[in-house]
Scaffold this active site. Structure first.
Site, PDB file in Angstrom:
ATOM      1  CD  GLU A 144      -4.496   3.615 -13.065  1.00 22.68           C
ATOM      2  OE1 GLU A 144      -3.349   3.252 -13.395  1.00 22.68           O
ATOM      3  OE2 GLU A 144      -5.335   2.866 -12.557  1.00 22.68           O
ATOM      4  CB  CYS A 167      -6.721  -2.346 -10.826  1.00 22.39           C
ATOM      5  SG  CYS A 167      -5.959  -0.765 -10.443  1.00 22.39           S
ATOM      6  CE  LYS A 169       2.529  -6.217 -10.083  1.00 15.04           C
ATOM      7  NZ  LYS A 169       2.088  -5.339 -11.192  1.00 15.04           N
ATOM      8  CG  ASN A 181      -7.764  -2.790 -15.567  1.00 17.30           C
ATOM      9  OD1 ASN A 181      -6.625  -2.743 -16.028  1.00 17.30           O
ATOM     10  ND2 ASN A 181      -8.138  -2.046 -14.548  1.00 17.30           N
ATOM     11  CD  GLU A 191      -0.703  -1.444  -6.452  1.00 18.28           C
ATOM     12  OE1 GLU A 191      -0.045  -2.029  -5.573  1.00 18.28           O
ATOM     13  OE2 GLU A 191      -1.925  -1.238  -6.354  1.00 18.28           O
ATOM     14  CG  ASP A 247      -4.915  11.375   1.303  1.00 16.24           C
ATOM     15  OD1 ASP A 247      -4.985  10.755   0.224  1.00 16.24           O
ATOM     16  OD2 ASP A 247      -5.249  10.874   2.397  1.00 16.24           O
ATOM     17  CG  LEU A 252      -0.757 -15.390 -22.783  1.00 15.91           C
ATOM     18  CD1 LEU A 252      -0.294 -15.777 -24.187  1.00 15.91           C
ATOM     19  CD2 LEU A 252      -2.164 -15.919 -22.534  1.00 15.91           C
ATOM     20  N   GLY A 274      -5.024 -10.398  -8.393  1.00 24.51           N
ATOM     21  CA  GLY A 274      -5.450  -9.727  -7.169  1.00 24.51           C
ATOM     22  C   GLY A 274      -5.166  -8.251  -7.319  1.00 24.51           C
ATOM     23  N   GLY A 278      -0.931 -19.314 -12.939  1.00 27.15           N
ATOM     24  CA  GLY A 278      -0.653 -19.143 -11.514  1.00 27.15           C
ATOM     25  C   GLY A 278      -1.926 -19.264 -10.697  1.00 27.15           C
TER      26      GLY A 278
END
Length: 427
Positions: free
Chosen positions: A148, A257, A317, A205, A152, A32, A247, A254, A250
């Site tokens: 991937e 991704c 989340k 996604n 999260e 990194d 489903l 966010g 809310g």
């Protein structure tokens, strides 16, 4: 056969990928470019929160190491995994600068057999990387896409027990190599060309985003007609052709991704001359959802000028400390713009955050944030909020008004406690 792998990127995707590959028996060196992050990892600290990740890293210390130096990571590496982020540019296209930086660093890697991209990239990126590898004297190094599909909050579990493993490659040798890296994982392997693998990630996604926006649009109609979106979503989710996942009505999606990938796919379509009408609509519905929450609160309180609003939940989340593109950020900004004072609580959100969070006050307990508040917004579905003594919260609040942006609590119980209770798509 265990391999030696260099993983580029020690973020959410890179760290999970590295730890899980080490768990499968491979020797992994993570590179990194952030010195503080690497120093913490070398000291045994995990700089992000992901359930099970710290424990997995701790039990694989003999096979897992961290470095700032690309040459060190590549010294014995047979496979280089690209797990860097691809944030949106001003135009909405994916910023591939970090990907190209990794590719540039591969020149001269003595043992390298394959480059595998796990980062989410636009369709066609693999073809361009193949060309650059060839021009760099790395014609002998194979290339594969291995997107991937981890979420999260359960990324470790998703890696080790996935629905499928997608491998995009142009020859059977690299496909077999990447498949062997996952030996020990019981999941179907979907083999395809590189472009299709790149599109699969973006399309998956987009499908999930569309489901969320769809049920939120149904929720808006439920509010206008007196129907209950939770009963509706449960009933349609029992249809085997539809299923229940994603489903839940809310305040919208966010995270790192969905927002960037939706914009990247939108720009990919626009760059090829196609107008993605369904995707555009899904994005628009999601953007409106946070603002509808503020309008609902204004209807209950009147003007928000001078009010004290408790915002419970800051991360996008539960079970993560990730604040990227969190709906709560939009909520906080809008409340402040309306003249409200915002007091926040979250069990994992970082202490140091950019605007608008510096204009809010942070409280260590949810009840502290509720003390003297004119209203409360539940922005993240933290389980501890279900167990909060809401009868005490009622007595602490100046005006017991609640907007439950995650439909976390029972409306009848909250109204019985004396709350003016509002939620998404429920009468």
């Amino acid at each position: 056969m265990p391999r030696t792998i260099a993983v580029f990127g020690a973020g959410y995707i890179g760290l999970v990928t590295a730890a899980c590959l080490a768990e499968l028996g491979h020797t992994v060196v993570v590179r990194d470019i952030q010195p503080e992050r690497v120093q913490r990892l070398q000291a045994g600290e995990v700089p992000i929160f992901e359930p099970g990740l710290a424990e997995m890293i701790a039990r694989n210390t003999e096979r897992l190491s961290f470095t700032l130096d690309a040459a060190t990571a590549l010294a014995a590496a047979e496979v280089a995994y690209v797990c860097v982020d691809t944030p949106p540019t001003v135009s909405g296209d994916a910023d591939l600068s970090r990907v190209w930086s990794v590719v540039d660093s591969l020149r001269g890697a003595p043992a390298l057999l394959a480059v595998v991209v796990k980062s989410t990239v636009p369709v066609g990126t693999g073809r361009r990387i193949r060309t650059v590898l060839n021009e760099s004297g790395l014609e002998h190094v194979a290339y594969a896409s291995n997107p991937e599909f981890t979420a999260e909050g359960r990324a470790v579990a998703d890696f080790m027990t996935p629905d499928r493993i997608v491998i995009g490659g142009s020859d059977q040798d690299v496909i077999r190599l990447v498949a062997d890296l996952h030996h020990g994982i019981n999941a179907p392997i979907e083999v395809m060309d590189v472009a299709s693998a790149e599109m699969t990630k973006l399309a998956a996604n987009a499908a999930l985003m569309t489901r969320i926006s769809f049920i939120n649009e149904i929720a808006a109609l439920c509010e206008l007609t007196g129907a209950d979106v939770e009963l509706v979503s449960k009933a349609i989710g029992l249809d085997h052709r539809i299923g229940a996942h994603f489903l839940q009505a809310g305040i919208g999606w966010g995270g790192s991704c969905f927002p960037k990938d939706s914009e990247a796919l939108k720009q990919l379509a626009s760059n090829t001359g196609y107008h993605p009408q369904l995707l555009n609509a899904a994005i628009e519905v999601n953007n409106l959802q946070k603002r509808r929450a503020i309008q609902t609160l204004k209807q209950a309180l009147g003007s928000l000028e001078g009010t004290e609003i408790a915002l419970l939940g800051m991360t996008f989340k539960p079970s993560t400390d990730d604040m990227r593109e969190s709906p709560s950020t939009v909520l906080a900004a809008r409340l402040l713009a309306e003249g409200a004072r915002v007091r926040c609580w979250d069990p994992l959100a970082p202490q140091e955050l950019p605007e608008p969070w510096s204009q809010t006050t942070r409280h260590p307990r949810a009840l502290d944030a509720l003390d003297g508040a004119d209203a409360v917004i539940l922005a993240t579905a933290w389980p501890e909020l279900r167990e909060l003594p809401w009868h005490e919260a009622h007595d602490l609040m100046r005006r017991p008004v609640m907007f439950d942006g995650r439909n976390l609590l029972d409306p009848a119980k909250m109204r019985a406690l004396g709350f003016t209770y509002m939620s998404v798509g429920r009468p």
